[in-house]
Design a protein around this motif. Sequence first.
Motif, short mmCIF file in Angstrom:
data_model
loop_
_atom_site.label_atom_id
_atom_site.label_comp_id
_atom_site.label_asym_id
_atom_site.label_seq_id
_atom_site.Cartn_x
_atom_site.Cartn_y
_atom_site.Cartn_z
N TYR A 177 0.88 -1.17 0.00
CA TYR A 177 0.00 0.00 0.00
C TYR A 177 0.92 1.22 0.00
CZ TYR A 177 -4.31 -2.48 1.18
OH TYR A 177 -5.41 -3.27 1.15
N LEU A 178 0.75 2.10 -0.96
CA LEU A 178 1.60 3.29 -1.01
C LEU A 178 0.77 4.56 -0.91
CD1 LEU A 178 4.14 2.29 -3.83
CD2 LEU A 178 4.41 2.04 -1.35
N GLY A 179 1.38 5.56 -0.32
CA GLY A 179 0.70 6.85 -0.17
C GLY A 179 0.74 7.64 -1.48
N HIS A 180 -0.27 8.42 -1.70
CA HIS A 180 -0.29 9.31 -2.85
C HIS A 180 -1.34 10.37 -2.60
CE1 HIS A 180 -0.75 10.31 -7.28
NE2 HIS A 180 0.52 10.46 -7.03
N ASN A 181 -1.08 11.58 -3.09
CA ASN A 181 -2.07 12.65 -2.90
C ASN A 181 -3.18 12.49 -3.93
OD1 ASN A 181 -3.55 14.95 -2.58
ND2 ASN A 181 -1.84 16.38 -2.87
N GLU A 182 -4.35 12.03 -3.44
CA GLU A 182 -5.47 11.82 -4.36
C GLU A 182 -6.56 12.85 -4.12
OE1 GLU A 182 -6.83 7.81 -4.11
OE2 GLU A 182 -4.83 6.98 -4.44
N HIS A 183 -6.23 13.91 -3.39
CA HIS A 183 -7.25 14.92 -3.07
C HIS A 183 -7.91 15.43 -4.34
CE1 HIS A 183 -9.16 18.45 -1.36
NE2 HIS A 183 -8.94 17.92 -0.18
N LEU A 184 -9.21 15.65 -4.30
CA LEU A 184 -9.90 16.05 -5.52
C LEU A 184 -9.47 17.42 -6.02
CD1 LEU A 184 -13.71 16.76 -4.92
CD2 LEU A 184 -12.03 16.87 -3.13
N LYS A 185 -8.82 18.18 -5.14
CA LYS A 185 -8.31 19.48 -5.60
C LYS A 185 -6.78 19.51 -5.52
CE LYS A 185 -12.37 22.22 -4.68
NZ LYS A 185 -13.01 23.17 -3.76
N ARG A 186 -6.17 18.36 -5.71
CA ARG A 186 -4.70 18.24 -5.61
C ARG A 186 -4.01 19.34 -6.41
NH1 ARG A 186 -0.48 13.69 -6.57
NH2 ARG A 186 0.74 14.64 -8.22
N VAL A 187 -2.98 19.95 -5.80
CA VAL A 187 -2.26 21.00 -6.51
C VAL A 187 -0.78 20.67 -6.70
CG1 VAL A 187 -3.77 22.93 -5.95
CG2 VAL A 187 -1.97 22.27 -4.34
N THR A 188 -0.44 19.40 -6.64
CA THR A 188 0.97 19.03 -6.79
C THR A 188 1.25 18.49 -8.19
OG1 THR A 188 0.48 16.87 -5.89
CG2 THR A 188 1.32 18.48 -4.35
N ARG A 237 8.04 9.73 -5.70
CA ARG A 237 9.35 9.05 -5.80
C ARG A 237 9.30 7.66 -5.19
NH1 ARG A 237 11.08 14.18 -4.76
NH2 ARG A 237 11.55 13.83 -2.58
N MET A 238 8.58 7.54 -4.08
CA MET A 238 8.48 6.22 -3.43
C MET A 238 7.75 5.23 -4.34
SD MET A 238 9.08 4.20 -0.96
CE MET A 238 9.61 5.10 0.50
N ILE A 239 6.69 5.69 -5.00
CA ILE A 239 5.95 4.81 -5.91
C ILE A 239 6.87 4.33 -7.03
CG2 ILE A 239 4.07 4.74 -7.62
CD1 ILE A 239 2.57 6.77 -5.73
N LYS A 240 7.60 5.28 -7.60
CA LYS A 240 8.50 4.97 -8.72
C LYS A 240 9.58 3.97 -8.28
CE LYS A 240 10.94 8.03 -11.73
NZ LYS A 240 11.17 9.45 -11.89
N TRP A 241 10.18 4.27 -7.14
CA TRP A 241 11.27 3.43 -6.63
C TRP A 241 10.75 2.02 -6.33
CZ3 TRP A 241 11.69 0.98 -1.88
CH2 TRP A 241 12.94 0.39 -1.61
N CYS A 242 9.63 1.95 -5.65
CA CYS A 242 9.10 0.66 -5.19
C CYS A 242 8.68 -0.20 -6.39
CB CYS A 242 7.90 0.93 -4.28
SG CYS A 242 7.68 -0.31 -3.03
N LYS A 243 8.05 0.44 -7.37
CA LYS A 243 7.58 -0.33 -8.53
C LYS A 243 8.75 -0.80 -9.39
CE LYS A 243 2.81 0.72 -9.11
NZ LYS A 243 1.73 1.30 -9.92
#
Length: 431
Positions: free
Chosen positions: A132-143, A152-158
């Motif tokens: 399970y990985l964290g990610h900003n999924e907010h409906l008004k995400r500004v990143t 970076r963690m998602i990229k590295w882990c995958k």
Amino acid sequence: MRYTTIPNSLFVKNRKNFISEMKENAIAILTSNDVKHNNADDVMGFTQNNDLFYLSGIDQEETILVLYPDAYKEENREILFIKETNENIKIWDGEKLTKEQASQISGVKRVEWIQDFEMTLQYMAFEAEGFYLGHNEHLKRVTKDQETQQDRMIKWCKEKYPLHEYDRVAKITRNLRPIKSDDEIELMQKAVNISVEGFHRALKAAKPNVKEYEIEAELIYTLTKNGATRHAFKPIVASGKNACALHYNTNDGICKDGDMILLDFGVCYANYNSDTTRCFPVNGKFTERQKEVYTSVLHCLKEGAKLLKPGVISSEYETQMALLIETELIKLGLLNADEVVKQDPKKPLYKKYFMHGTAHHIGLDVHDVGLYSRPFEAGMTLTCEPGIYIQEEGIGCRLENDYLLTKDGNINLTEAMPIEIEDIEALMKKG
Ligand code: GLY
Ligand code: MN
Ligand code: MN
């Protein structure tokens, strides 16, 4: 920390709830946010990743939380990785958390240095089915254009573990975080109480020809003096027609005699937020027209807040709120009742004077995570914030409170912030 110690039982309980929602034999990895740079060698104030904070209480950069509830070895079930300090950091930045402090804050028994994360995970990944990985999924995400620590963690882990299954931390936290526990309500109430004090100072500072940012200064003073971390968002101090721009926050206008000021501000205390809006006359006395508009908005707030109750869906509530405001717009002579009857329901006429949502979850995020398709439930905290904006008259009026929903009705966390016209005028009387 500026804020009083939060009992680690809050984070222990949050982790317990989180892992009960995880699939079997999976590892959750949560990372802190980056420290963001301004120009040259200056950095912005650090804001922790809210999911990591929710599950650990750790308010420091370069932190990773690993949860592996089905790990064969008990020592691998919860591990917190923190930044190891050194002489250089000590000399320039001061103290960082020790392992013992991090364990005390979070209730996690095993704390390691962050440089040992990769190797430790390697042993665990071999045993696990997925992550399970964290990610900003907010409906008004500004990143969207900035790579985050989570990206970076998602990229590295995958890359490192391409054949594991992947799932989303946010899918679990967006369901847990909307229901607040008593400890969280206490922190939100503290943020509100500081806001109330700030509002009193703002009322005292208002007078003809004062700059909007001078009123903003009163808010900064109050929140800093009370150990809050930061504004919940950049405050809106909007006088006269500036109040018709919903996200106005340059706050560089001059407050003119006869105008009204819209003050939309929030305090972030221990990462929990308040979000309140009040309107008041620059010279201490509302004009008749300002009173009319204010009374309409206050009526919508009082009636609208009653609609925030368990079982109601956000879209139903917003429809009812829009009807309340539409009725007031007719009373104020801004809309014609006959034209309203004939209006295209897809383009309602009220949109000219009222164009935003009026209830959002509030908590670790000001616009807190939570699915709006989920009916409201006891334990949720929501704002109520109707408004009427009349460009042609230079009047923008919004009133906003924060409510805790219970099975026996709402608790107005912002009750202590004056809102009745007579109370505001009385408080503004000089002398
Ligand atoms: N100030 C942001 C909001 O009221 O939602
Ligand atoms: Mn709000
Ligand atoms: Mn607000």
